[in-house]
Write a protein that holds these residues in place. Structure first.
Motif, PDB file in Angstrom:
ATOM      1  N   PHE A  49       0.799  -1.223   0.000  1.00 51.49           N
ATOM      2  CA  PHE A  49       0.000   0.000   0.000  1.00 51.49           C
ATOM      3  C   PHE A  49       0.835   1.278   0.000  1.00 51.49           C
ATOM      4  N   LEU A  50       2.158   1.161   0.012  1.00 51.89           N
ATOM      5  CA  LEU A  50       3.012   2.343  -0.134  1.00 51.89           C
ATOM      6  C   LEU A  50       3.511   2.517  -1.568  1.00 51.89           C
ATOM      7  N   ARG A  51       2.995   1.691  -2.471  1.00 55.39           N
ATOM      8  CA  ARG A  51       3.365   1.770  -3.888  1.00 55.39           C
ATOM      9  C   ARG A  51       3.119   3.191  -4.412  1.00 55.39           C
ATOM     10  N   GLY A  52       4.147   3.760  -5.034  1.00 60.42           N
ATOM     11  CA  GLY A  52       4.020   5.097  -5.615  1.00 60.42           C
ATOM     12  C   GLY A  52       4.224   6.235  -4.625  1.00 60.42           C
ATOM     13  N   LEU A  53       4.439   5.928  -3.344  1.00 58.57           N
ATOM     14  CA  LEU A  53       4.630   6.972  -2.331  1.00 58.57           C
ATOM     15  C   LEU A  53       6.066   7.062  -1.820  1.00 58.57           C
ATOM     16  N   PRO A  85      19.672   0.325   1.211  1.00 54.73           N
ATOM     17  CA  PRO A  85      19.291  -1.095   1.132  1.00 54.73           C
ATOM     18  C   PRO A  85      17.791  -1.270   0.887  1.00 54.73           C
ATOM     19  N   TRP A  86      17.430  -2.457   0.447  1.00 55.75           N
ATOM     20  CA  TRP A  86      16.024  -2.797   0.262  1.00 55.75           C
ATOM     21  C   TRP A  86      15.330  -2.763   1.615  1.00 55.75           C
ATOM     22  N   LEU A  87      14.069  -2.345   1.616  1.00 53.30           N
ATOM     23  CA  LEU A  87      13.299  -2.227   2.852  1.00 53.30           C
ATOM     24  C   LEU A  87      12.329  -3.386   2.991  1.00 53.30           C
ATOM     25  N   PRO A  88      12.222  -3.953   4.175  1.00 56.65           N
ATOM     26  CA  PRO A  88      11.175  -4.947   4.404  1.00 56.65           C
ATOM     27  C   PRO A  88       9.814  -4.230   4.342  1.00 56.65           C
ATOM     28  N   ALA A  89       8.943  -4.690   3.479  1.00 57.08           N
ATOM     29  CA  ALA A  89       7.680  -3.996   3.236  1.00 57.08           C
ATOM     30  C   ALA A  89       6.799  -3.916   4.475  1.00 57.08           C
ATOM     31  N   GLY A  90       6.625  -5.025   5.178  1.00 63.80           N
ATOM     32  CA  GLY A  90       5.729  -5.035   6.325  1.00 63.80           C
ATOM     33  C   GLY A  90       6.130  -4.052   7.404  1.00 63.80           C
ATOM     34  N   GLN A  95       5.315   1.213  10.067  1.00 67.21           N
ATOM     35  CA  GLN A  95       5.850   2.482  10.539  1.00 67.21           C
ATOM     36  C   GLN A  95       5.052   3.657   9.969  1.00 67.21           C
ATOM     37  N   VAL A  96       4.770   3.609   8.669  1.00 69.30           N
ATOM     38  CA  VAL A  96       4.025   4.696   8.020  1.00 69.30           C
ATOM     39  C   VAL A  96       2.579   4.726   8.523  1.00 69.30           C
ATOM     40  N   TRP A  97       1.948   3.570   8.632  1.00 65.01           N
ATOM     41  CA  TRP A  97       0.544   3.540   9.061  1.00 65.01           C
ATOM     42  C   TRP A  97       0.413   4.010  10.511  1.00 65.01           C
ATOM     43  N   THR A  98       1.373   3.672  11.357  1.00 67.77           N
ATOM     44  CA  THR A  98       1.352   4.134  12.747  1.00 67.77           C
ATOM     45  C   THR A  98       1.438   5.650  12.802  1.00 67.77           C
ATOM     46  N   ARG A  99       2.301   6.219  11.975  1.00 67.55           N
ATOM     47  CA  ARG A  99       2.425   7.692  11.910  1.00 67.55           C
ATOM     48  C   ARG A  99       1.111   8.307  11.452  1.00 67.55           C
ATOM     49  N   PHE A 100       0.488   7.734  10.433  1.00 64.07           N
ATOM     50  CA  PHE A 100      -0.808   8.218   9.934  1.00 64.07           C
ATOM     51  C   PHE A 100      -1.854   8.145  11.040  1.00 64.07           C
ATOM     52  N   GLN A 101      -1.896   7.039  11.774  1.00 65.62           N
ATOM     53  CA  GLN A 101      -2.869   6.874  12.858  1.00 65.62           C
ATOM     54  C   GLN A 101      -2.679   7.920  13.958  1.00 65.62           C
ATOM     55  N   LEU A 102      -1.431   8.228  14.287  1.00 62.53           N
ATOM     56  CA  LEU A 102      -1.168   9.227  15.320  1.00 62.53           C
ATOM     57  C   LEU A 102      -1.675  10.610  14.922  1.00 62.53           C
ATOM     58  N   LEU A 103      -1.573  10.918  13.639  1.00 56.08           N
ATOM     59  CA  LEU A 103      -1.984  12.240  13.157  1.00 56.08           C
ATOM     60  C   LEU A 103      -3.453  12.297  12.738  1.00 56.08           C
ATOM     61  N   ASN A 104      -4.052  11.162  12.442  1.00 58.13           N
ATOM     62  CA  ASN A 104      -5.422  11.102  11.921  1.00 58.13           C
ATOM     63  C   ASN A 104      -6.211   9.986  12.601  1.00 58.13           C
ATOM     64  N   GLU A 105      -6.250  10.018  13.913  1.00 52.12           N
ATOM     65  CA  GLU A 105      -6.808   8.907  14.678  1.00 52.12           C
ATOM     66  C   GLU A 105      -8.230   8.535  14.268  1.00 52.12           C
ATOM     67  N   SER A 106      -9.115   9.495  14.158  1.00 51.76           N
ATOM     68  CA  SER A 106     -10.510   9.165  13.843  1.00 51.76           C
ATOM     69  C   SER A 106     -10.656   8.656  12.408  1.00 51.76           C
ATOM     70  N   ALA A 107      -9.928   9.237  11.474  1.00 53.34           N
ATOM     71  CA  ALA A 107     -10.013   8.789  10.077  1.00 53.34           C
ATOM     72  C   ALA A 107      -9.400   7.397   9.904  1.00 53.34           C
ATOM     73  N   ALA A 108      -8.302   7.139  10.574  1.00 58.75           N
ATOM     74  CA  ALA A 108      -7.606   5.856  10.428  1.00 58.75           C
ATOM     75  C   ALA A 108      -8.424   4.699  10.985  1.00 58.75           C
ATOM     76  N   ARG A 109      -9.214   4.960  11.996  1.00 56.49           N
ATOM     77  CA  ARG A 109     -10.011   3.913  12.642  1.00 56.49           C
ATOM     78  C   ARG A 109     -10.978   3.236  11.662  1.00 56.49           C
ATOM     79  N   ASP A 110     -11.500   3.986  10.711  1.00 54.28           N
ATOM     80  CA  ASP A 110     -12.512   3.469   9.786  1.00 54.28           C
ATOM     81  C   ASP A 110     -11.943   2.933   8.483  1.00 54.28           C
ATOM     82  N   VAL A 111     -10.626   2.946   8.312  1.00 54.47           N
ATOM     83  CA  VAL A 111     -10.012   2.510   7.052  1.00 54.47           C
ATOM     84  C   VAL A 111      -9.692   1.019   7.127  1.00 54.47           C
TER      85      VAL A 111
END
Length: 142
Positions: A49-53, A85-90, A95-111
């Protein structure tokens, strides 16, 4: 190695030559580190889900999702000589989703998991990845 187009018969030389070639390739692949894995085929499913980002800081190129020869999901830069180096995707996705959740708690809950790429693309221009893979710089949309 092809990108998912080679049949088992093709990998063994179409029935001619050495039938144990695939086994040898698999054994050699296990020796390769995560830093520069042998990529067996590009990733084409929705699990990345980080494809293109993700963008490589040293090269400026978009990172591509891929499967390693060991079946690991990775993001990596295809530019030869890239020091990142190559990054483990998971782990990177967590890490990215946790950051998103911290900044957008109510929106992230429903995704739902299948909607994470769309949710992130709506709020991010890109994420620049440094040489240590944990060094992420977020470029948020206004």
């Amino acid at each position: 190695m092809g990108y998912g187009r080679d049949s088992p018969a093709t990998m063994r030389g179409g029935g001619r030559g050495r039938p144990d070639l695939r086994a040898e390739i698999d054994q050699l692949s296990e020796v390769v580190t995560v830093q520069r894995p042998i990529v067996t085929r590009p990733a084409t499913n929705h699990y990345y889900f980080l494809r293109g980002l993700l963008r490589c800081r040293p090269c400026g190129e978009l990172l591509v999702p891929a499967f390693s020869s060991c079946g690991r999901r990775l993001y990596g830069c295809l530019r030869p000589g890239c020091p990142r180096p190559w990054l483990p995707a998971g782990e990177t996705e967590d890490q990215v989703w946790t950051r998103f959740q911290l900044l957008n708690e109510s929106a992230a809950r429903d995704v739902p998991p299948a909607g994470r790429q769309e949710a992130l693309a709506a709020v991010l221009n890109e994420i620049v990845v440094g040489v240590p893979g944990s060094e992420l710089t977020y470029d948020w949309r206004d």
